[in-house]
Structures are given as C-alpha cells and as structure tokens.
Design an enzyme around this catalytic site. Sequence first.
Site, PDB file in Angstrom:
ATOM      1  N   GLY A   1       0.885  -1.194  -0.011  1.00 41.04           N
ATOM      2  CA  GLY A   1      -0.108  -0.087   0.134  1.00 41.04           C
ATOM      3  C   GLY A   1       0.913   1.299  -0.139  1.00 41.04           C
ATOM      4  O   GLY A   1       1.965   1.200   1.123  1.00 41.04           O
TER       5      GLY A   1
ATOM      6  N   VAL B   1      -1.669   7.436   1.761  1.00 45.56           N
ATOM      7  CA  VAL B   1      -1.419   8.486   2.502  1.00 45.56           C
ATOM      8  C   VAL B   1      -0.278   8.223   3.424  1.00 45.56           C
ATOM      9  O   VAL B   1       0.816   8.804   3.753  1.00 45.56           O
ATOM     10  CB  VAL B   1      -2.705   9.025   3.555  1.00 45.56           C
ATOM     11  CG1 VAL B   1      -2.226   9.877   4.571  1.00 45.56           C
ATOM     12  CG2 VAL B   1      -3.703   9.461   2.492  1.00 45.56           C
ATOM     13  N   VAL B   2      -0.540   7.115   4.290  1.00 44.36           N
ATOM     14  CA  VAL B   2       0.432   6.697   5.243  1.00 44.36           C
ATOM     15  C   VAL B   2       1.844   5.960   4.446  1.00 44.36           C
ATOM     16  O   VAL B   2       3.063   6.215   4.780  1.00 44.36           O
ATOM     17  CB  VAL B   2       0.201   5.618   6.301  1.00 44.36           C
ATOM     18  CG1 VAL B   2       1.052   5.083   7.103  1.00 44.36           C
ATOM     19  CG2 VAL B   2      -1.114   6.269   7.117  1.00 44.36           C
TER      20      VAL B   2
ATOM     21  N   LYS C   1      -5.897  -1.230  12.123  1.00 47.72           N
ATOM     22  CA  LYS C   1      -6.752  -1.182  13.469  1.00 47.72           C
ATOM     23  C   LYS C   1      -7.980  -2.437  13.155  1.00 47.72           C
ATOM     24  O   LYS C   1      -8.330  -2.927  14.019  1.00 47.72           O
ATOM     25  CB  LYS C   1      -7.260  -0.016  14.254  1.00 47.72           C
ATOM     26  CG  LYS C   1      -8.276   0.675  13.049  1.00 47.72           C
ATOM     27  CD  LYS C   1      -8.099   2.388  13.204  1.00 47.72           C
ATOM     28  CE  LYS C   1      -8.177   3.032  11.612  1.00 47.72           C
ATOM     29  NZ  LYS C   1      -7.629   4.139  11.755  1.00 47.72           N
TER      30      LYS C   1
ATOM     31  N   GLU D   1       1.825  -0.215  16.253  1.00 47.17           N
ATOM     32  CA  GLU D   1       1.638   1.108  17.163  1.00 47.17           C
ATOM     33  C   GLU D   1       0.915   2.185  16.516  1.00 47.17           C
ATOM     34  O   GLU D   1       0.186   2.941  16.844  1.00 47.17           O
ATOM     35  CB  GLU D   1       3.235   1.664  17.259  1.00 47.17           C
ATOM     36  CG  GLU D   1       3.253   3.016  18.271  1.00 47.17           C
ATOM     37  CD  GLU D   1       2.584   2.900  19.439  1.00 47.17           C
ATOM     38  OE1 GLU D   1       1.158   3.331  19.751  1.00 47.17           O
ATOM     39  OE2 GLU D   1       3.030   2.145  20.490  1.00 47.17           O
TER      40      GLU D   1
ATOM     41  N   ILE E   1       1.251   8.633  18.480  1.00 47.94           N
ATOM     42  CA  ILE E   1       1.382   8.732  19.921  1.00 47.94           C
ATOM     43  C   ILE E   1       1.816   7.510  20.593  1.00 47.94           C
ATOM     44  O   ILE E   1       1.266   6.219  20.293  1.00 47.94           O
ATOM     45  CB  ILE E   1       0.381   9.003  20.694  1.00 47.94           C
ATOM     46  CG1 ILE E   1      -0.624  10.269  20.185  1.00 47.94           C
ATOM     47  CG2 ILE E   1       0.334   9.025  22.561  1.00 47.94           C
ATOM     48  CD1 ILE E   1      -1.918  10.668  20.804  1.00 47.94           C
TER      49      ILE E   1
ATOM     50  N   GLY F   1     -10.280  17.760   5.504  1.00 46.59           N
ATOM     51  CA  GLY F   1      -9.878  16.486   5.266  1.00 46.59           C
ATOM     52  C   GLY F   1      -9.651  15.721   6.417  1.00 46.59           C
ATOM     53  O   GLY F   1      -8.883  14.684   6.568  1.00 46.59           O
TER      54      GLY F   1
ATOM     55  N   ASP G   1     -14.614   3.391  14.358  1.00 43.20           N
ATOM     56  CA  ASP G   1     -13.112   3.646  14.424  1.00 43.20           C
ATOM     57  C   ASP G   1     -12.808   3.579  15.794  1.00 43.20           C
ATOM     58  O   ASP G   1     -11.789   2.624  16.324  1.00 43.20           O
ATOM     59  CB  ASP G   1     -12.787   5.148  13.845  1.00 43.20           C
ATOM     60  CG  ASP G   1     -11.208   5.479  13.619  1.00 43.20           C
ATOM     61  OD1 ASP G   1     -10.460   4.283  12.764  1.00 43.20           O
ATOM     62  OD2 ASP G   1     -11.107   6.162  14.526  1.00 43.20           O
TER      63      ASP G   1
ATOM     64  N   LYS H   1     -10.277   0.527  18.049  1.00 41.46           N
ATOM     65  CA  LYS H   1      -8.980   1.027  18.725  1.00 41.46           C
ATOM     66  C   LYS H   1      -9.615   0.555  20.113  1.00 41.46           C
ATOM     67  O   LYS H   1      -8.392   0.317  20.851  1.00 41.46           O
ATOM     68  CB  LYS H   1      -8.919   2.435  18.544  1.00 41.46           C
ATOM     69  CG  LYS H   1      -8.321   2.989  17.095  1.00 41.46           C
ATOM     70  CD  LYS H   1      -8.808   4.467  16.983  1.00 41.46           C
ATOM     71  CE  LYS H   1      -7.871   4.794  15.484  1.00 41.46           C
ATOM     72  NZ  LYS H   1      -8.408   6.100  15.139  1.00 41.46           N
TER      73      LYS H   1
HETATM   74  N1  LIG Z   1      -4.206   7.904   7.281  1.00 44.65           N
HETATM   75  C1  LIG Z   1      -4.334   8.088   8.586  1.00 44.65           C
HETATM   76  O1  LIG Z   1      -4.042   9.406   9.410  1.00 44.65           O
HETATM   77  C2  LIG Z   1      -4.063   6.866   9.207  1.00 44.65           C
HETATM   78  C3  LIG Z   1      -3.903   6.885  10.813  1.00 44.65           C
HETATM   79  C4  LIG Z   1      -3.491   5.915  11.475  1.00 44.65           C
HETATM   80  C5  LIG Z   1      -3.774   4.510  10.936  1.00 44.65           C
HETATM   81  N2  LIG Z   1      -4.114   4.395   9.470  1.00 44.65           N
HETATM   82  C6  LIG Z   1      -4.197   3.107   8.836  1.00 44.65           C
HETATM   83  O2  LIG Z   1      -3.169   2.960   8.004  1.00 44.65           O
HETATM   84  C7  LIG Z   1      -3.707   2.194   6.795  1.00 44.65           C
HETATM   85  C8  LIG Z   1      -3.660   2.986   5.530  1.00 44.65           C
HETATM   86  O3  LIG Z   1      -4.199   4.093   5.751  1.00 44.65           O
HETATM   87  P1  LIG Z   1      -4.072   5.242   4.345  1.00 44.65           P
HETATM   88  O4  LIG Z   1      -4.710   6.265   5.053  1.00 44.65           O
HETATM   89  O5  LIG Z   1      -2.805   5.313   3.814  1.00 44.65           O
HETATM   90  O6  LIG Z   1      -5.194   4.761   3.412  1.00 44.65           O
HETATM   91  P2  LIG Z   1      -4.866   5.104   1.658  1.00 44.65           P
HETATM   92  O7  LIG Z   1      -6.322   4.636   1.336  1.00 44.65           O
HETATM   93  O8  LIG Z   1      -4.615   6.466   1.740  1.00 44.65           O
HETATM   94  O9  LIG Z   1      -3.742   3.863   1.289  1.00 44.65           O
HETATM   95  C9  LIG Z   1      -4.398   2.744   1.185  1.00 44.65           C
HETATM   96  C10 LIG Z   1      -3.512   2.159  -0.035  1.00 44.65           C
HETATM   97  O10 LIG Z   1      -3.503   0.775  -0.356  1.00 44.65           O
HETATM   98  C11 LIG Z   1      -3.741   0.554  -1.811  1.00 44.65           C
HETATM   99  N3  LIG Z   1      -4.000  -0.650  -2.087  1.00 44.65           N
HETATM  100  C12 LIG Z   1      -5.630  -1.030  -1.867  1.00 44.65           C
HETATM  101  N4  LIG Z   1      -5.543  -2.538  -2.159  1.00 44.65           N
HETATM  102  C13 LIG Z   1      -4.483  -2.904  -2.380  1.00 44.65           C
HETATM  103  C14 LIG Z   1      -3.718  -4.044  -2.925  1.00 44.65           C
HETATM  104  N5  LIG Z   1      -4.698  -5.335  -2.702  1.00 44.65           N
HETATM  105  N6  LIG Z   1      -2.562  -4.373  -2.951  1.00 44.65           N
HETATM  106  C15 LIG Z   1      -1.904  -3.052  -2.744  1.00 44.65           C
HETATM  107  N7  LIG Z   1      -2.150  -1.938  -2.681  1.00 44.65           N
HETATM  108  C16 LIG Z   1      -3.706  -1.940  -2.276  1.00 44.65           C
HETATM  109  C17 LIG Z   1      -4.828   1.670  -2.143  1.00 44.65           C
HETATM  110  O11 LIG Z   1      -4.754   1.805  -3.465  1.00 44.65           O
HETATM  111  C18 LIG Z   1      -4.279   3.200  -1.618  1.00 44.65           C
HETATM  112  O12 LIG Z   1      -3.348   3.713  -2.315  1.00 44.65           O
HETATM  113  C19 LIG Z   1      -5.030   1.854   7.448  1.00 44.65           C
HETATM  114  O13 LIG Z   1      -5.162   0.409   7.975  1.00 44.65           O
HETATM  115  C20 LIG Z   1      -5.494   2.872   8.285  1.00 44.65           C
HETATM  116  O14 LIG Z   1      -6.595   2.582   9.289  1.00 44.65           O
HETATM  117  C21 LIG Z   1      -4.268   5.663   8.697  1.00 44.65           C
HETATM  118  N1  LIG Z   2     -10.352   8.742  11.088  1.00 45.14           N
HETATM  119  C1  LIG Z   2      -9.473   8.399  11.938  1.00 45.14           C
HETATM  120  C2  LIG Z   2      -7.961   8.367  11.714  1.00 45.14           C
HETATM  121  C3  LIG Z   2      -7.022   7.630  12.304  1.00 45.14           C
HETATM  122  O1  LIG Z   2      -7.401   6.308  12.644  1.00 45.14           O
HETATM  123  C4  LIG Z   2      -9.514   9.671  12.988  1.00 45.14           C
HETATM  124  O2  LIG Z   2     -10.334  10.575  12.670  1.00 45.14           O
HETATM  125  O3  LIG Z   2      -8.841   9.782  13.909  1.00 45.14           O
HETATM  126 NA    NA Z   3       0.122   4.976  18.415  1.00 43.55          NA
END
Ligand SMILES: NC(=O)c1ccc[n+]([C@@H]2O[C@H](COP(=O)([O-])OP(=O)(O)OC[C@H]3O[C@@H](n4cnc5c(N)ncnc54)[C@H](O)[C@@H]3O)[C@@H](O)[C@H]2O)c1
Ligand SMILES: N[C@@H](CCO)C(=O)O
Ligand code: NA
EC number: 1.1.1.3
Length: 430
Positions: free
Chosen positions: A9, A12-13, A104, A128, A135, A186, A200, A204
């Site tokens: 993936g 964003v992350v 999560k 984490e 955090i 956003g 969500d 957690k």
């Molecule tokens: N964005 C945040 O602030 C945040 C905070 C804490 C935890 N998380 C967790 O991090 C994880 C990713 O979140 P994100 O915000 O980066 O999501 P995102 O939607 O931006 O990224 C996920 C990526 O995975 C790709 N994807 C989907 N299916 C796939 C596959 N089969 N193979 C390869 N890639 C594939 C999507 O195209 C996308 O680019 C989630 O579990 C989310 O709960 C995100």
């Molecule tokens: N949608 C979640 C992102 C992190 O899990 C939030 O608003 O905190």
């Molecule tokens: Na944490």
Amino acid sequence: MALKVALLGCGVVGSEVVRLVNEQSGELQARIGASLEIGGIAVRRLGRARGTGLDPELFTTDAMGLVTREDIDLVVEVIGGIEPARSLILAAIKAGKSVVTANKALLAEDGATIHAAARAAGVDVYYEASVAGAIPLLRPLRDSLAGDRVHRVLGIVNGTTNYILDRMDRLGAGFAESLEEAQSLGYAEADPTADVEGFDAAAKAAILARLAFHTPVTAADVHREGITEVSAADIASAKAMGCVVKLLAICQRAEDKTSIGVRVHPVMLPREHPLANVAEAYNAVFVEAESAGRLMFYGAGAGGAPTASAVLGDLVAVARNRLANTSVAEGEEDTGLAVHPMGQTITSYHVSLDVADRPGVLASVADVFADHGVSIKNVRQEGSGEDAQLVLVSHTAPDAALSATVAELRSHDMVRAVASVMRVETFSDH
Ligand SMILES: NC(=O)c1ccc[n+]([C@@H]2O[C@H](COP(=O)([O-])OP(=O)(O)OC[C@H]3O[C@@H](n4cnc5c(N)ncnc54)[C@H](O)[C@@H]3O)[C@@H](O)[C@H]2O)c1
Ligand SMILES: N[C@@H](CCO)C(=O)O
Ligand code: NA
C-alpha cells in the site's frame, strides 16, 4: 548488511513511510546496525509509481508474490481493511517475515489469529500506528506497563469526532456544520460513518483493552454509540455543569476484578480533567494503573507523517529484533477476564427533563430513580412555569438500571420530554 522491506500500500501513510525510509537512511542504519532498503512496493494500480521519483521496478500489483519473496525480511502493511490485508500478513508471517501494520480494523476483528501465527513462526507483529497514530501508546502499554495492573483506560482516539465536538463546544456550532468543516479540512472521510458512528474508536478500544487487560477482546465486544445524536442542547447542558462533551473509548476493570467493560460513547467530562482540554483533531489517552497512578499520552492521532513516524519506530524495533535473532511473543492472553455486557457497566447519568413547575413533580421524578435503585447526586431546576427543566445527575449505578430509569421517565405523565441523556465520567477512585 541490508534488511529488505516490502511495503504493501502506498497511499497517505505508505508514501510517507517511503519518504522517511529514504530521507533518514543514514540515521536508521546507525540506530539499527543495518541499513533498511525498500525491496518492493505493492500497489493496486501501477500508475502509482509515476511521480514518486522511485525506481518503477520496485512497484508491483502482485502483493502476495512480494511478501513471500525470499530476499524480503520485513513487511509493512498499510493497505487497511480485512482482506487482502489478513491473507498477506499471514503469508508474510508463515514465510518468516516480521510485520508492521497500521491496520486497526483487522487487529480488532482478528488479532488473535495474527498473534497466534506470529508466535508459532517466531516473528514480530508490531502495530503502534493502529491506535492514536503517532502517539507512543501500545508499546508503553505492552512493555512499560507490563509490571503494573491497569484499572482503566480513557481515550480520545478519533480525531474527526474530537474536532467536531470541540467546534460545537467553542463556537456553539451544530453537528452537521461541524462535520462539513471537518470534511473540508480533510479530517473526516467523504463517508464519515466509521468516525461519527464510533466504529473507528471501537476498533481502537478493542486493541487497547486487549493490551491493558491481557484478555481477548474484539470490536464486536465493544458497546458503541457515536456522536450523531449529540445536540447543541447537550453541549450547553454540559457547559452549565462545568463539563465538556467528548467521545471516549473506555476500557475498565470491574470493581470485583472479575470482568472488564469496553465501550465507546459520548461522555460529559469535567473541564478540570486533562482529557477535557484536548482540542481540535488531537488524540489523548489517559491510563489509570495501580502503581503508576495516572498517565496521559497526547499527540497527533492521524495524518500521513505522524502515522508514518509510528510505523518507522516499529520498523526499527522489528529490524533490531531480527538482527538479534529474537521476537516478542504477544497475545498469550493470561487473565481470562470476560467482557461484561454494557448493562453491567457502572456509570453515572446526566438527565435533563422538560417538566411543568408544579408541586410534586420533583418528588415523583425522584421516585422513578429510587424505584430502579439509582441514587441522585444532584438536581437543579432551570426556568419556571410550563417551561421548567429539571437537570439530574445520578450517582454511579449499573447502566441497565440507569437506562430503565430513563425509559420510564420518557413515558412519565409529569415529564413532557427527556431533553438530554448522557453518561458522566470523572476521575476514578483508584
Ligand atoms: N491516514 C491516517 O491518518 C491513518 C492513521 C492511523 C492509521 N491508519 C491506517 O493506515 C492504513 C492505511 O491508511 P491510509 O490513510 O494510508 O489509506 P489510503 O487509502 O491512503 O492508502 C491505502 C492504499 O492501499 C492501496 N491498496 C488497496 N488495495 C491494495 C492491494 N490489494 N494491494 C496493494 N495496494 C492496495 C490503495 O490503492 C491505497 O493507495 C489503514 O489501515 C488505516 O486505518 C491511517
Ligand atoms: N479517521 C481517524 C484516522 C485515524 O485512525 C480519525 O479521525 O482519527
Ligand atoms: Na500509536
């Protein structure tokens, strides 16, 4: 020596993980004692490779092929959701690779399977980033507090809902306009259901409860109420009591210590509580432990870079373990504490009733509380005549008794309407 990382993936992350691994390669190498190298990036569509400045050869749509590739040592899963994330993580574990994930949803639904597989294979699963983003919270619970007995965890673990409630509190704004504002900044997704309905936060809460109480807990065990019903009147009522409304994840050991309660719902919290001052989209978690006393963890719960910071910290930890040929076995839950139903949870209620200002009204309302064995802590009246309002705060009682009290008040002939009902939390006695 180099350790090769497969990234699953690149959203964003994931894109921030790539940036940090590349930008900080020297520091990471010094801290780990080996360099970290991105060995491959699984994406949904190859178009993703464009504009990253990375070697296009790194990108693949064959995530399963990547995680089982022999030269890969560590796997970072930031796709999210249950499948294919679960199958990919289990395949990685089976192939002897340690895993870092931010997922999560998966850990709250089926963490037991994943931890059992990791134990059997002697690899690490670190997560984490899955709760409260940047955090440091899960590893402090798992490691630093391993010698203590946690009594209660109270957390603001969803940034979107905290932003909405904070805005309603500060500006007197309504729920709908605050949600729109959160979306335009956003914070909230286009479909904000998981945030505003508490899903969500419930995921957690399950993860926190398992770590805090060493017993299996899944999202299905968590009592969940969101914030869509929180009205401007509730916020005003809270203010009048010196409280603020927060959506809290609460994991609590029962007083007799034989079970735990795990719940997510809006709460009136006294303004002097440290969690009451957590504004905007920040997260914070308050832990009450027997010997440590009160601890608070505060910071950014979401966002690409903050979440990637937690992923990188885990990556360093699993890389060090890999070099030391060790792993941290987790998930052999040993306390056998069951999760009790919400009705058995001991809470206290704030109830605001529209009544007529006539002799006997207060007495008959008080009788309803008494009939259910609920003791009243304080009462005040606002307004007079036909527009009077009685505001009651109960002492603690089983939630079932409190909700039965409210149900009876709703059909009571001296009560015109139940204007607001919310649970109240304070510091516990521990
Ligand atoms: N964005 C945040 O602030 C945040 C905070 C804490 C935890 N998380 C967790 O991090 C994880 C990713 O979140 P994100 O915000 O980066 O999501 P995102 O939607 O931006 O990224 C996920 C990526 O995975 C790709 N994807 C989907 N299916 C796939 C596959 N089969 N193979 C390869 N890639 C594939 C999507 O195209 C996308 O680019 C989630 O579990 C989310 O709960 C995100
Ligand atoms: N949608 C979640 C992102 C992190 O899990 C939030 O608003 O905190
Ligand atoms: Na944490």
